[in-house]
Design a protein around this motif. Structure first.
Motif, short mmCIF file in Angstrom:
data_model
loop_
_atom_site.label_atom_id
_atom_site.label_comp_id
_atom_site.label_asym_id
_atom_site.label_seq_id
_atom_site.Cartn_x
_atom_site.Cartn_y
_atom_site.Cartn_z
N GLY A 7 35.11 -10.18 -123.35
CA GLY A 7 36.56 -10.30 -123.50
C GLY A 7 36.94 -11.51 -124.34
N LYS A 8 38.25 -11.72 -124.46
CA LYS A 8 38.75 -12.83 -125.29
C LYS A 8 38.37 -14.19 -124.69
N THR A 9 38.50 -14.30 -123.38
CA THR A 9 38.25 -15.60 -122.74
C THR A 9 37.14 -15.56 -121.70
N CYS A 28 40.38 -19.77 -126.39
CA CYS A 28 41.75 -19.68 -125.88
C CYS A 28 42.57 -18.74 -126.75
N THR A 29 43.52 -18.06 -126.13
CA THR A 29 44.42 -17.20 -126.90
C THR A 29 45.44 -18.07 -127.64
N VAL A 34 47.04 -22.78 -132.57
CA VAL A 34 48.01 -23.24 -131.57
C VAL A 34 47.85 -22.42 -130.30
N PHE A 35 47.65 -23.09 -129.18
CA PHE A 35 47.44 -22.43 -127.89
C PHE A 35 48.69 -21.67 -127.45
N ALA A 39 49.42 -14.84 -126.08
CA ALA A 39 48.96 -14.22 -127.32
C ALA A 39 47.86 -13.20 -127.05
N ASN A 40 47.73 -12.23 -127.96
CA ASN A 40 46.73 -11.19 -127.81
C ASN A 40 45.49 -11.43 -128.67
N THR A 41 45.38 -12.61 -129.28
CA THR A 41 44.24 -12.94 -130.11
C THR A 41 43.68 -14.31 -129.73
N VAL A 42 42.39 -14.49 -129.99
CA VAL A 42 41.78 -15.81 -129.77
C VAL A 42 42.13 -16.68 -130.96
#
Length: 231
Positions: A7-9, A28-29, A34-35, A39-42
């Motif tokens: 997964g992303k994280t 981090c997404t 910028v954190f 968001a749906n992307t890393v």
């Protein structure tokens, strides 16, 4: 160990005992470095954030365990940034459930003609389908039943759990001088039982202190700081 999902994280592995292991990553997404928890992307890496997110999750999962609420949490290895969990199934391709205590974020964007920012919402629960391409669309309980993602009985169980767990998290934060505005969960099921899965991380909640939003990394520090002082 066999990796079954990346997964992303977090990465998910299958353990020999039939349970799963979650590896919390430092990804981090966000966008353009910028954190952004929504968001749906890393978008960036923050050294050690995976372990910090795990610590916060363990902190809340242990509170829920003492309250007699079953979750997928079994145990954690903070050094390795891993959590052992029950192999729960997700509803459909994944559901996110949000409990809202005050009108902010996407709720305010949608319904701003009816409420002012920060208006109380009394633990309002809404559900979205996990779908990055469609921006996680909202869906009603009847809609979930119509597309055979879950029954109305399962939804009622999930809503009750959401409000109960949110209330426990809210009270825990209140003791630290913090106010929970909203929080996002994921649920799955083991057999016939609906249970909380995934994590309870700072990045999945909006928390305010003295009328100002607390950034997730600062929120993590505040939660763990007071936790460390009590041990």
């Amino acid at each position: 160990m066999k990796k079954i999902y990346s997964g992303k994280t977090k990465d998910v592995y299958e353990l020999e005992n039939g349970n799963y292991q979650l590896l919390f990553k430092d990804d981090c997404t966000g966008t353009d470095g910028v954190f952004d928890p929504g968001a749906n992307t890393v978008g960036l890496k923050i050294a050690g954030i995976g372990r910090e997110n795990l610590k916060v999750s363990v902190y809340f999962f242990e509170i829920l365990k003492k309250a007699g609420i079953k979750t997928h949490y079994v145990s954690a290895d903070l050094e390795q940034a891993t959590m052992e969990v029950l192999p729960a199934k997700v509803f459909g391709k994944g559901l996110e459930v949000i409990c809202r205590y005050r009108a902010v974020g996407s709720f305010l964007r949608r319904y701003g003609a009816y409420v002012e920012e920060g208006a109380p919402l009394n633990g309002y629960v809404e559900t979205t389908l996990k779908d990055d391409a469609l921006g996680d669309p909202l869906i009603t309980p009847d809609g979930l039943e119509a597309i055979q993602v879950m029954t109305l009985e399962q939804y009622a169980q999930m809503k009750q759990l959401t409000q109960k767990i949110s209330g426990i998290v809210r009270e825990s934060l209140k003791e630290k001088g913090l106010e929970l505005y909203d929080i996002k969960f994921e649920f799955g099921y083991v057999g016939e039982e609906v249970i909380l899965i995934d994590e309870i991380a700072s990045g999945n909640m909006r928390v305010y202190q003295n009328g100002k939003i607390v950034e997730p990394t600062e929120l993590t520090r505040l939660i763990l700081q007071t936790e460390n002082q009590t041990h």
